[in-house]
Design a protein around this motif. Structure first.
Motif, PDB file in Angstrom:
ATOM      1  N   ASP A 175       0.805  -1.221   0.000  1.00 19.79           N
ATOM      2  CA  ASP A 175       0.000   0.000   0.000  1.00 19.79           C
ATOM      3  C   ASP A 175       0.839   1.272   0.000  1.00 19.79           C
ATOM      4  N   ARG A 176       1.932   1.279   0.744  1.00 22.77           N
ATOM      5  CA  ARG A 176       2.758   2.493   0.830  1.00 22.77           C
ATOM      6  C   ARG A 176       3.395   2.844  -0.511  1.00 22.77           C
ATOM      7  N   SER A 177       3.880   1.845  -1.231  1.00 19.10           N
ATOM      8  CA  SER A 177       4.489   2.134  -2.539  1.00 19.10           C
ATOM      9  C   SER A 177       3.432   2.526  -3.564  1.00 19.10           C
ATOM     10  N   ILE A 178       2.277   1.903  -3.506  1.00 15.62           N
ATOM     11  CA  ILE A 178       1.201   2.304  -4.420  1.00 15.62           C
ATOM     12  C   ILE A 178       0.831   3.752  -4.152  1.00 15.62           C
ATOM     13  N   ALA A 179       0.678   4.113  -2.883  1.00 17.58           N
ATOM     14  CA  ALA A 179       0.335   5.496  -2.535  1.00 17.58           C
ATOM     15  C   ALA A 179       1.409   6.463  -3.023  1.00 17.58           C
ATOM     16  N   LEU A 180       2.669   6.090  -2.886  1.00 17.04           N
ATOM     17  CA  LEU A 180       3.750   6.960  -3.346  1.00 17.04           C
ATOM     18  C   LEU A 180       3.714   7.102  -4.863  1.00 17.04           C
TER      19      LEU A 180
END
Length: 169
Positions: free
Chosen positions: A134-139
């Protein structure tokens, strides 16, 4: 081949160094790497890291080591990856645990996107991300990318985020 040095407000992006591998191997031996490339043994980490570094010589792009401009400390890696199993060049990143949550990955990725735009005649570059990351997708989305289900990933179910480069200023 000369690997460029990119400067941001807080970071220096530079050619990979052998000392970077220790950080890389530690990251990929930890559960934090599960959604990146998966946990791997030191020997597999070496093979993967060395092949990523060799992309510079073979294709003219690759990963940059990220150093904090103020302290000189290594904070992670960002760059363009393109292994044989990748459908196209891919923008990727990771930061060491003590550098997480400081915006370094975003700052460095923006610099790499700008460098790619002026260096290569590519219409876009992608992020290929495990759907559980989720964190990389958000970034990827914060960087201005859009999810494009028409583009291939590496593994089934990968989230592919496209960053258009033609209009990027």
């Amino acid at each position: 081949m000369t690997i460029p040095v990119l400067h941001t407000e807080r970071l220096i992006l530079r050619a990979p160094r052998l000392a970077d591998f220790e950080h890389w191997a530690t990251f990929f031996a930890s559960p934090r790497s599960i959604h990146e490339r998966g946990m791997m043994s030191r020997i597999d980490a070496w093979r993967t890291w060395a092949s990523d570094v060799a992309i510079w010589q073979l294709k003219g792009y690759g990963p940059f080591g990220m150093d904090d401009r103020e302290t000189g400390a290594y904070v992670g890696e960002v760059g363009i990856y393109h292994g044989d199993d990748f459908p196209a060049p891919e923008l990727g990143w990771f930061v060491v645990p003590e550098a997480e949550g400081k915006g370094y990955a975003a700052e460095a990725a923006r610099a790499v996107l700008d460098w790619v735009r002026v260096t290569f005649d590519w219409p876009h570059v992608t992020n290929i991300i495990d759907p559980a990351n989720d964190r990389s997708i958000a970034l990827g989305l914060r960087l201005g990318g859009v999810i494009d289900s028409t583009l291939p990933g590496v593994d089934p179910g990968d989230v592919v985020i496209r960053h258009d480069l033609r209009g990027r200023a």
